[in-house]
Design a protein around this motif. Structure first.
Motif, mmCIF file in Angstrom:
data_model
loop_
_atom_site.group_PDB
_atom_site.id
_atom_site.type_symbol
_atom_site.label_atom_id
_atom_site.label_comp_id
_atom_site.label_asym_id
_atom_site.label_seq_id
_atom_site.Cartn_x
_atom_site.Cartn_y
_atom_site.Cartn_z
ATOM 1 N N ILE A 9 45.090 25.710 4.901
ATOM 2 C CA ILE A 9 43.705 26.041 5.268
ATOM 3 C C ILE A 9 43.097 24.846 5.984
ATOM 4 N N ASP A 10 42.020 25.077 6.672
ATOM 5 C CA ASP A 10 41.283 23.990 7.309
ATOM 6 C C ASP A 10 40.810 23.022 6.221
ATOM 7 N N SER A 11 41.101 21.762 6.380
ATOM 8 C CA SER A 11 40.768 20.762 5.350
ATOM 9 C C SER A 11 39.289 20.775 4.988
ATOM 10 N N ALA A 12 38.441 21.152 5.933
ATOM 11 C CA ALA A 12 36.998 21.153 5.679
ATOM 12 C C ALA A 12 36.606 22.136 4.586
ATOM 13 N N TYR A 13 37.462 23.164 4.351
ATOM 14 C CA TYR A 13 37.118 24.195 3.376
ATOM 15 C C TYR A 13 37.627 23.872 1.964
ATOM 16 N N ALA A 14 38.407 22.812 1.843
ATOM 17 C CA ALA A 14 39.057 22.531 0.551
ATOM 18 C C ALA A 14 38.060 22.311 -0.570
ATOM 19 N N SER A 15 36.870 21.836 -0.230
ATOM 20 C CA SER A 15 35.893 21.525 -1.278
ATOM 21 C C SER A 15 34.929 22.678 -1.563
ATOM 22 N N THR A 16 35.164 23.839 -0.953
ATOM 23 C CA THR A 16 34.215 24.946 -1.142
ATOM 24 C C THR A 16 34.477 25.731 -2.425
ATOM 25 N N ILE A 17 35.621 25.495 -3.051
ATOM 26 C CA ILE A 17 35.931 26.206 -4.301
ATOM 27 C C ILE A 17 35.671 25.259 -5.462
#
Lengths: 158, 165
Positions: free
Chosen positions: B55-63
């Motif tokens: 996944i795009d690394s920017a989304y890793a912290s959204t969960i």
């Protein structure tokens, strides 16, 4: 007093119900099998999985029960497992194709024991699923799912 | 047949008996199915890990841990206990070494979501809602970003209990 008589509708309904019952009993008692079938043999058979991620290298263990299909048909108990790395074809700079080991993917070889009715090229499980050499099937243990080919089977040597 | 009061006297005939027997059989099977599948089921708490690839690394912290995770069909998968991410890699052939090696994928991450779920046990498999919880099985969590695939990479179960009404 009016006497009770069967009319044609009664006879037809009773006939249909009897036919359905007889057909059900006949189907249950006479499951067709190949003519060379030898019943109730202790056998071992070998499965070779399709490639799976190497992260699953410890996911199949001896002693686990094996199942298949949506209804969870029992396929026996896993006797032993071995793991080998997958090989992938690579086109080399000189144009030749060479198979190289890719450690990110593995292939399981799984030996399973069960009681089955065997024939020349396959066997019937306890749930009357016919498994034959070369069959590609979806199996699962309690915690792991995989696709595998049936590559060998033989009567068990105790 | 009419009696002295002019009303019709009802007699059971063979058809009535057969219909009643069939109705009893249908009721028995319905009762069995309902009680086996809905009111009496074996359950257990299952701890499992979902790996979401590249996944795009920017989304890793959204969960976030503590949130409930649902499948795209709306059924509950489980409660998130932990989330971690690593840079995504891909297996690529290195012509200099003559070997496959893991190459890092820039700006791409693999995330690992650890969950607990109260699963039903059916046909020796675990189910969280309608999702099969089994290693090497794809699952479809509803996430706030797109992803190629999500696969269950680890499953461990606790002691099972029998629920009855």
């Amino acid at each position: 007093m009016k006497s009770k008589k069967f009319n044609i509708v009664d006879v037809l309904i009773i006939t249909v119900i009897l036919l359905v019952v007889i057909a059900g009993i006949f189907r249950a008692l006479s499951f067709d099998k190949l003519p060379d079938t030898v019943k109730n043999q202790n056998i071992t058979y070998t499965l070779k999985t399709s490639t799976v991620d190497a992260i699953f290298k410890d996911s199949v263990k001896a002693g686990e029960q094996l199942f298949m299909g949506d209804d969870g048909s029992s396929c026996g108990k896993i006797l032993k497992t071995s793991v080998s790395y997958n090989k992938k074809d690579v086109v080399m700079p000189d144009g030749t194709i060479v198979a190289h080991i890719d450690t990110s993917e593995i292939i399981y070889t799984i030996t399973v024991e069960t009681i089955a009715d065997i024939t020349k090229n396959g066997f019937y499980t306890a749930d009357n699923n016919f498994i034959y050499l070369g069959n590609t099937l979806d199996f699962y243990t309690e915690t792991f799912s995989f696709t595998a080919d049936v590559v060998d089977f033989s009567p068990k040597n105790d | 047949m009419n009696n002295a009061n002019g009303t019709t006297k009802k007699h059971f005939n063979i058809i009535d008996v057969i219909i009643i027997l069939l109705a009893i059989a249908v009721a028995f099977f319905a009762f069995n199915i309902i009680f086996a599948d809905f009111f009496s089921k074996e359950t257990t708490t299952v701890n499992f890990v979902i790996k979401i690839n590249e996944i795009d690394s920017a989304y890793a912290s959204t969960i976030k841990s503590g949130e409930a995770l649902y499948a795209t069909n709306g059924s509950l998968i489980g409660k998130i206990k932990d989330v971690s991410s690593v840079q995504a890699t891909v297996s690529a052939f290195n012509y200099e070494t003559g070997r496959f090696t893991k190459a890092l994928l820039p700006d791409r991450a693999n995330i690992y979501i650890t969950l607990d779920a109260e699963c039903t046990i059916k046909n020796n498999r675990f189910f969280a809602g309608s999702s099969v919880i089994s290693e090497n099985t794809n699952i479809s969590p509803a996430l706030p970003f797109s992803y190629k695939n999500a696969v269950i990479v680890s499953v461990s179960a606790g002691a099972s209990t029998e629920e009855s009404l």
